[in-house]
Structures are given as C-alpha cells and as structure tokens.
Design an enzyme around this catalytic site. Structure first.
Site, PDB file in Angstrom:
ATOM      1  CB  ALA A   1      28.549 -35.517  -3.209  1.00 25.60           C
ATOM      2  CB  ALA A   2      31.558 -37.526  -7.365  1.00 24.76           C
TER       3      ALA A   2
ATOM      4  CB  CYS B   1      -0.684  -0.910   5.419  1.00 20.10           C
ATOM      5  SG  CYS B   1       0.896  -1.624   4.929  1.00 20.10           S
TER       6      CYS B   1
ATOM      7  CD  GLU C   1      -1.436  -2.341   2.022  1.00 22.15           C
ATOM      8  OE1 GLU C   1      -0.245  -2.712   1.849  1.00 22.15           O
ATOM      9  OE2 GLU C   1      -2.210  -2.875   2.821  1.00 22.15           O
TER      10      GLU C   1
END
Length: 357
Positions: free
Chosen positions: A170-171, A93, A58
């Site tokens: 990951a490998a 607001c 707003e």
C-alpha cells in the site's frame, strides 16, 4: 532401506511419474503421478492428481491407458506415493487397481496419512505384487510441506501477496487498489478457488471491505462450501461485504489456535491474503507452505511493507525460499506484472523434479 528390486523401465517410469506429479497443484492433497507399463515396459498410460475432488493419479493413469486403447490387465503401475486405501471425495486407489486387474505396483514413499494408509497391504492381500521405496526421498521432498501440515493437524497454508517492486502493499496514504493489474487479480481468484477457506485480518476488512469470493469465469460468486475467514480481535462491521453464509470470525491473534480451529471444521487448504501483519504472523509461525508473490512494475518509495516485523536483524537470519514449478512455471508474466511461486527452504536437500520434459 535397501534398494527395491525393479526393472530399468520401472526406474525410468518413476522419474517420469515424479515429473508428472509436479504438474498438479499444491493444497489439501499431495502431489502424485503414475505411469502404467505393459509387460514389455512400454508406457500404456499416465496421469497425475489435478487437485481436490479430481481423480487420483492411479485412476487417471488407468483411464488414460484405456483411452489409448490399452487394457491395463496384467500391467505394472508405477506411482509416486503408496496407493490410498480410503474413501474420501473419490474411492480407494487400491480398489481401483485391483478392479483393473493390474499385476504389479511399484510405489515411492509410503503414505503417512493414517486415514489413507494401508494400500500396499490391501494390494498384496489381493495377490498383486507390490514394491515400495523406489525414489522415496524425492517423493518425500516433493510433498515435504504437505506432510508437515498433516503432522501438525493443520491446513496446508498458501500465502498470497501483491506488492510493488520495492515490496510495498500500500502507498503511504493507505491506498492499495489496485497495485497489480487485471490479469494478476484474475490469477489470484483462480488460486483462491482451489482453497477450502480464505483468510484476512480485521484491518483488511476495515480498509478494503473485501468479499473474498472467487471469480473464475467472469462472474462473482462464493465458492462451494468454502469459508471466508477474518482473523483478529477487532470488530467486523455488521454491513461488511464479507458477511453472509460461509463467514467466520476468529477473534484471536494466535495463528496456531486459528489453524487448529479451521482444521477441526474440515479445512485442509487455507489461503491467506493479508494484510501485512497477518501475513507476517503466519510467516513467523513457520506455517506458510507456499507463497504466491505478485510483483507490479511500480515503485512507491514508502508505505506498508509486505512482510513487516519478521524479526530478521541480519542477512544470515533470513530464509531463502525456493522457486516452485508445481502447477506451472515458478515465474510467470501476467499482463504487466510478474507472479513468483515459492516454497520454503527444505529441511533436507532434494532435486527439483517438478517440470516435465
């Protein structure tokens, strides 16, 4: 709920406000958009909430109207959520709208945050015509996971994963730095900087020794009052890079217990970065509110899966997540990698209104 009495211009403005809301970033606050209309239905200004600590929708729309040379006095403000009535990082607001001299406010869903609710009542008490309920279902769908986090008294949870085409983080030998390229890693740092806290497991600390600070401008530095959290019952070495101001070790494997502890410390947006067992624990608990998956164009064939041990034994048990355009396109190319932004399947169906025209 009966259909509220609104004009055609207000209905059109609400659809625009919903699309604007989708340009914001998910996290500690709901996605909210607003449009300011003149007495003739012309758009005077518009705005949306860009994230924690920035102006709410707003005030942003009112400021936009003024920047265009338009006086919002006597105008109608159409907004996707009941205007807040509390002071947080920004002011209420409801008071901003009263001070601006608007004549009418049309909002979608009611604010379910008890601390912020009551804005409609405050506006009416100030003599402003206030109508609620327009496109409320779409507004609630847009912020379904934020509402779930609020109801659970837990942080909104963002999960990040960087993986190969075949879903490995990951490998086989445990090497994981780096699966993705520099552009993807920079984007991950940008998203990390939005959160109040970032979390990994003790296994990740031992394997990668991360600092978990956020690099957003080419320099490395800890983000504000953010926490760097380690989850798990393992030991965090005294010389671990993650230690220092803002470090927290939660010596538990209980995800909900950890979330309750973080919420009690004021964390409203948590980013979970791994490892795989921690990611799966959050997924199994059903508390992941959005997922950023960075996929690299490489195939490892073996190694650590991104999300192990989810308990899915047949295809029909798997959840089908939704592409999420909030904050930008759901699918983006970053260098050689692709980032996919997703949110969990809905409890109730709702249209995708998160891409502005």
């Amino acid at each position: 709920m009966s259909t509220p009495s609104v004009t055609a211009a207000e209905s059109e403005a609400m659809l625009r406000a919903l699309r604007l809301a989708g340009q914001g970033v998910r996290g500690a606050n709901p996605l909210v958009g607003a449009v300011v209309l003149g007495p003739d239905g012309a758009v005077l200004g518009e705005g949306y909430h860009r994230g924690a600590g920035t102006p709410h929708a707003e005030p942003a729309a009112l400021a936009d109207a003024r920047s265009r040379g338009n006086d919002p006095r006597g105008a109608t403000v159409v907004v996707t959520l009941e205007p807040c009535n509390h002071t947080g990082r920004t002011g209420p607001c409801s008071e901003a709208l009263i001070e601006a001299g608007v004549a009418r406010v049309v909002h979608a869903a009611d604010d379910v945050n008890g601390a912020a609710a009551g804005g409609a009542h405050r506006l009416r008490s100030a003599g402003i015509d206030c109508v609620g309920g327009l496109e409320a279902t779409r507004s609630r769908d847009l912020n379904e996971r934020w509402t779930a986090a609020l109801a659970g008294a837990r942080p909104f949870v963002t999960l990040k994963s960087a993986q190969s085409l075949d879903g490995r983080v990951a490998a086989r030998d445990g090497s994981s730095q780096w699966i993705t390229g520099p552009e993807a890693r920079a984007d991950g740092h940008r998203i990390r900087a939005l959160a109040d806290a970032v979390l990994v497991g003790t296994g990740t600390v031992l394997a990668d020794n991360p600092r978990l600070t956020a690099r957003t401008d080419g320099t490395q530095g800890a983000r504000g009052a953010g926490l760097r959290v380690v989850l798990g019952q393992g030991t965090v070495p005294d010389d671990a890079a993650i230690r220092g101001p803002g470090f927290l070790h939660l010596a538990t494997r209980d995800v909900r217990l950890a979330l309750g502890e973080l919420y009690g410390r004021g964390v409203r947006h948590l980013m979970v970065e791994g490892g795989p067992r921690v990611a799966s624990a959050f997924l199994r608990a059903g508390v992941v509110d959005e997922l950023f998956s960075y996929v690299a164009p490489l195939i490892l064939g073996d190694g650590a899966p991104a999300f192990p041990e989810l308990g899915v034994t047949t295809l029909g048990e798997a959840e089908r997540w939704r592409l999420d355009d909030a904050g930008g396109p759901a699918v983006q190319q970053l260098g050689a990698d692709v980032r996919v932004h997703l949110r969990p399947p809905p409890h109730t169906p709702g249209p995708n209104l998160t891409t502005p025209p």
